[in-house]
Design an enzyme around this catalytic site. Structure first.
Site, short mmCIF file in Angstrom:
data_model
loop_
_atom_site.label_atom_id
_atom_site.label_comp_id
_atom_site.label_asym_id
_atom_site.label_seq_id
_atom_site.Cartn_x
_atom_site.Cartn_y
_atom_site.Cartn_z
N HIS A 1 0.47 -0.97 -0.42
CA HIS A 1 0.58 -0.36 -0.19
C HIS A 1 0.84 1.17 0.29
O HIS A 1 2.37 1.31 -0.10
CB HIS A 1 -1.28 -0.15 1.25
CG HIS A 1 -0.26 0.47 2.63
ND1 HIS A 1 -0.01 1.43 2.78
CD2 HIS A 1 -0.47 -1.19 3.36
CE1 HIS A 1 0.49 1.18 4.11
NE2 HIS A 1 -0.04 0.07 4.44
N HIS B 1 3.98 1.39 2.00
CA HIS B 1 5.46 0.50 2.19
C HIS B 1 5.72 1.86 0.63
O HIS B 1 6.92 1.80 1.37
CB HIS B 1 4.24 -0.31 1.55
CG HIS B 1 3.62 -1.45 2.67
ND1 HIS B 1 2.57 -2.05 1.85
CD2 HIS B 1 4.13 -1.53 4.11
CE1 HIS B 1 2.17 -2.57 3.15
NE2 HIS B 1 3.26 -2.39 4.51
N CYS C 1 -7.54 -21.03 25.18
CA CYS C 1 -8.93 -21.51 24.41
C CYS C 1 -8.43 -23.19 23.76
O CYS C 1 -7.99 -22.75 22.52
CB CYS C 1 -9.28 -20.53 23.91
SG CYS C 1 -10.99 -20.78 23.59
N CYS D 1 -10.14 -22.62 20.24
CA CYS D 1 -9.65 -21.93 18.90
C CYS D 1 -7.66 -22.52 19.27
O CYS D 1 -6.87 -22.47 17.97
CB CYS D 1 -8.72 -20.89 19.77
SG CYS D 1 -10.56 -19.20 19.30
N CYS E 1 -13.26 -16.13 25.58
CA CYS E 1 -12.46 -16.64 24.26
C CYS E 1 -13.17 -15.38 23.49
O CYS E 1 -14.41 -15.69 23.25
CB CYS E 1 -12.76 -17.83 23.71
SG CYS E 1 -12.39 -18.02 22.00
N HIS F 1 -15.21 -17.90 21.24
CA HIS F 1 -16.13 -19.59 21.23
C HIS F 1 -17.22 -19.06 22.37
O HIS F 1 -17.51 -19.35 23.17
CB HIS F 1 -15.45 -20.61 21.66
CG HIS F 1 -14.73 -21.25 20.86
ND1 HIS F 1 -13.40 -20.90 20.29
CD2 HIS F 1 -15.41 -22.08 19.95
CE1 HIS F 1 -13.01 -21.62 19.72
NE2 HIS F 1 -14.26 -22.35 18.71
N LYS G 1 -7.08 8.26 7.88
CA LYS G 1 -6.34 7.56 8.03
C LYS G 1 -7.85 6.99 6.27
O LYS G 1 -8.61 6.58 6.37
CB LYS G 1 -6.47 6.42 8.88
CG LYS G 1 -6.23 5.81 9.53
CD LYS G 1 -6.65 4.55 10.57
CE LYS G 1 -5.34 4.11 11.68
NZ LYS G 1 -5.64 3.05 10.37
N LYS H 1 -10.77 0.96 3.98
CA LYS H 1 -11.31 0.38 3.00
C LYS H 1 -12.78 0.96 3.27
O LYS H 1 -13.26 1.10 1.97
CB LYS H 1 -11.43 -1.02 2.93
CG LYS H 1 -9.93 -1.73 2.26
CD LYS H 1 -10.06 -2.57 1.77
CE LYS H 1 -9.29 -3.73 1.53
NZ LYS H 1 -8.39 -4.92 2.16
N1 MSP Z 1 6.75 -6.24 9.20
C1 MSP Z 1 6.80 -5.63 10.39
C2 MSP Z 1 8.20 -4.73 10.06
C3 MSP Z 1 9.03 -5.47 11.00
S1 MSP Z 1 10.55 -4.50 10.40
C4 MSP Z 1 12.23 -5.68 11.17
C5 MSP Z 1 5.78 -4.78 9.95
N2 MSP Z 1 5.41 -4.44 8.32
S2 MSP Z 1 3.72 -3.51 8.47
O1 MSP Z 1 3.51 -4.34 6.55
O2 MSP Z 1 2.62 -3.77 8.85
O3 MSP Z 1 3.82 -2.00 7.56
C6 MSP Z 1 5.38 -1.77 7.85
C7 MSP Z 1 5.25 -0.14 7.25
O4 MSP Z 1 4.63 -0.09 6.61
C8 MSP Z 1 5.15 0.30 8.97
O5 MSP Z 1 6.75 1.31 8.81
C9 MSP Z 1 4.42 1.50 8.87
O6 MSP Z 1 4.71 2.59 9.43
C10 MSP Z 1 3.97 1.64 7.67
N3 MSP Z 1 2.56 2.23 7.39
C11 MSP Z 1 1.13 1.46 7.39
N4 MSP Z 1 0.25 2.22 7.03
C12 MSP Z 1 0.86 3.55 6.98
C13 MSP Z 1 0.51 5.09 6.81
N5 MSP Z 1 -1.45 5.10 6.21
N6 MSP Z 1 1.22 5.84 6.07
C14 MSP Z 1 2.66 5.29 6.28
N7 MSP Z 1 3.07 4.29 6.96
C15 MSP Z 1 3.05 3.10 7.40
O7 MSP Z 1 5.48 -3.67 10.74
#
Ligand code: MSP
Length: 487
Positions: A18, A21, A126, A129, A143, A146, A292, A295
């Protein structure tokens, strides 16, 4: 020469990439390219965090094996990064055999050093689960699925002696006052003062999809310990390459995962006698139209769709314009305006200058010291910021002064009106504008990757230095980098 080592978090591949990322990865890629532009070698690591309950559950929901799911989804991440011109040096997956091997090696080392001990985990189980819950997961003490009472069970588990690192961490933060991103320092310091040991294992009856503890096959490693180690394995731990990369110079992350990176991570490195990372850099969250992304609100922006619609350069430009370190908002209706800004400030300037250059002879010219000072000053400041790893300032400088440099070329031309002049005077104005454009485009090349590639075809390589004694004639006298959109 030690490389500048830049990392991003590794993402959970339980859904497609997304915008959040994409944001981190664009910043990381931009920095890597910028370091290289300034002649400093860099190593850029990103990847996917593939073990743990989230992935196991998602796979079960889809009727797939966890491995099938992560193979498919991590492929989607790599595709996305390709499309957004994210040029990483390694894409690490926590299911990569070399990563798993390093995690086992490190766990063994910590176990042998007595940094990990066997204790008891008190969990709420649980039977329905077949899993444990945290008190906060329960509904009225029952839980959540359940709605039956859970059993308090004591199970053997493994703990990392995190509490032993309280003092050493506090000392480290005192010596490195900007290690914890600004604004979070006090809160984190308070929590560190109360630090407890960290459970680093999950019994297999709760979670199968993980790396087995080498000293007890009935348990798998806690996903965060596994994930954090990607920064070690990804740098080639145990090989000679490691010394040229370690320690990390810039570790990028979103603000929600600062605790793991600023507390657990350095404590693990202390336990392993590995050098500390130099800077932890956290960005804020992206909101869309002030809310924020979600969906149900229907305001989710898919980075790939945005790149389809407006181009990869636009997406990179847009993300780097956000106020780094704070939450940044994207106003959907305002996107075409930002595109026009890019098309005008960069695209039109390039085209205008190339047309003018085609009317004069290339070669030596008389340098306009004032114009050149601006460009040289900016380059010198960026170099210092890069040497000091000042990511926030660098990103900010781009949306202000780097863009001003290219905009200034238009102002310079409008003021001097070379089209009304003749001979050497005309030629000097145009070549001075052209030289500034070459420096500005070099500076923008880490952002506008595709546009720069076209520009390079038209003029040869743009550089940061001076051209005054030797400007070559561009091959083209017309170049539309960001065409008008028909909307
Ligand atoms: N897997 C762990 C990280 C492990 S690092 C050793 C994780 N993954 S994640 O896929 O959930 O998200 C990673 C990154 O996406 C985080 O840095 C988080 O801050 C960022 N973001 C998630 N939603 C975001 C926004 N809406 N805006 C900016 N960054 C966002 O956490």
């Amino acid at each position: 020469m030690k490389k500048i080592y830049i990392t991003t978090p590794i993402y959970y591949p339980n859904a497609k990439p997304h915008l959040g990322h994409a944001y981190t990865n664009v910043v990381a890629d931009f920095l890597t390219r910028l370091y290289r532009l300034f002649g400093m070698p860099a190593f850029f690591l990103t990847g996917t965090d593939e073990h743990g309950e989230k992935l196991e559950k998602k796979a079960a929901e889809l009727g797939k094996s966890p491995k099938e799911l992560v193979d498919e989804m991590s492929g989607q991440f790599r595709e996305a990064w390709k499309k957004l011109a994210i040029n990483y040096d390694r894409f690490i997956r926590t299911t990569d055999p070399d990563h798993e091997q390093v995690v086992r090696q490190i766990l063994t080392k910590l176990w042998e050093k007595g940094e990990i001990y066997r204790g008891t985990y008190r969990g709420l189980y649980c039977v329905g689960c077949e899993r444990y819950y945290k008190p906060s997961d329960l509904i009225d003490g029952k839980c959540p699925y359940h709605l039956k009472p859970v059993e308090e069970k004591r199970i053997p588990a493994y703990f990392f002696r995190l509490s032993n690192y309280r003092e050493r961490l506090l000392q480290f933060y005192r010596e490195n006052p900007d290690f914890i991103p600004a604004g979070r320092r006090e809160e984190i310091l308070n929590r560190v003062r109360e630090l407890e040991d960290l459970c680093i294992s999950r019994p297999k009856e709760q979670l199968r999809w993980g790396i087995e503890l080498p000293f007890d096959r009935e348990h798998v490693a806690y996903v965060w310990v596994d994930a954090l180690m990607n920064y070690v394995s990804g740098a080639g731990y145990g090989t000679e390459k490691f010394d040229r990369i370690w320690p990390p110079d810039i570790q990028l992350m979103g603000k929600d995962i600062i605790w793991f990176h600023c507390v657990i991570w350095p404590a693990l490195l202390m336990a392993l006698d590995l050098k500390m990372p130099r800077r932890m850099v956290a960005h804020g969250f992206i909101t869309v139209d002030g809310k924020k992304m979600s969906k149900s609100l229907g305001n989710v922006i898919d980075p790939l769709e945005l790149a389809d619609q407006f181009g990869t350069d636009f997406l990179r430009y847009l993300l780097l314009k956000l106020p780094f370190g704070e939450d940044g908002n994207i106003d959907k209706k305002g996107l075409p305006l930002i595109y026009d800004e890019l098309a005008n400030d960069v695209g039109n300037t390039v085209n205008r200058v190339l047309r003018l250059v085609s009317t004069v002879e290339a070669g030596k010219f008389e340098v306009d010291e004032e114009l050149r000072k601006k460009a040289d000053g900016l380059v010198a400041r960026l170099r210092r910021l890069l040497e000091n790893l000042r990511v926030e300032e660098i990103v900010r400088l781009y949306s202000t002064e780097v863009m001003d440099l290219i905009r200034g070329i238009n102002a310079y031309l409008n003021e001097r009106e070379p089209w009304k002049k003749e001979g050497e005077e005309k030629r000097n104005i145009i070549l001075n504008a052209y030289e500034t454009l070459l420096i500005a485009m070099a500076l923008l090349s880490p952002v506008l990757v595709n546009g720069y590639a076209k520009f390079e075809k038209a003029v040869g390589r743009a550089e940061l230095g001076r051209f005054g004694t030797n400007v070559r004639k561009p091959r083209m006298n017309r170049l539309i980098l960001y065409p008008k959109r028909n909307v």
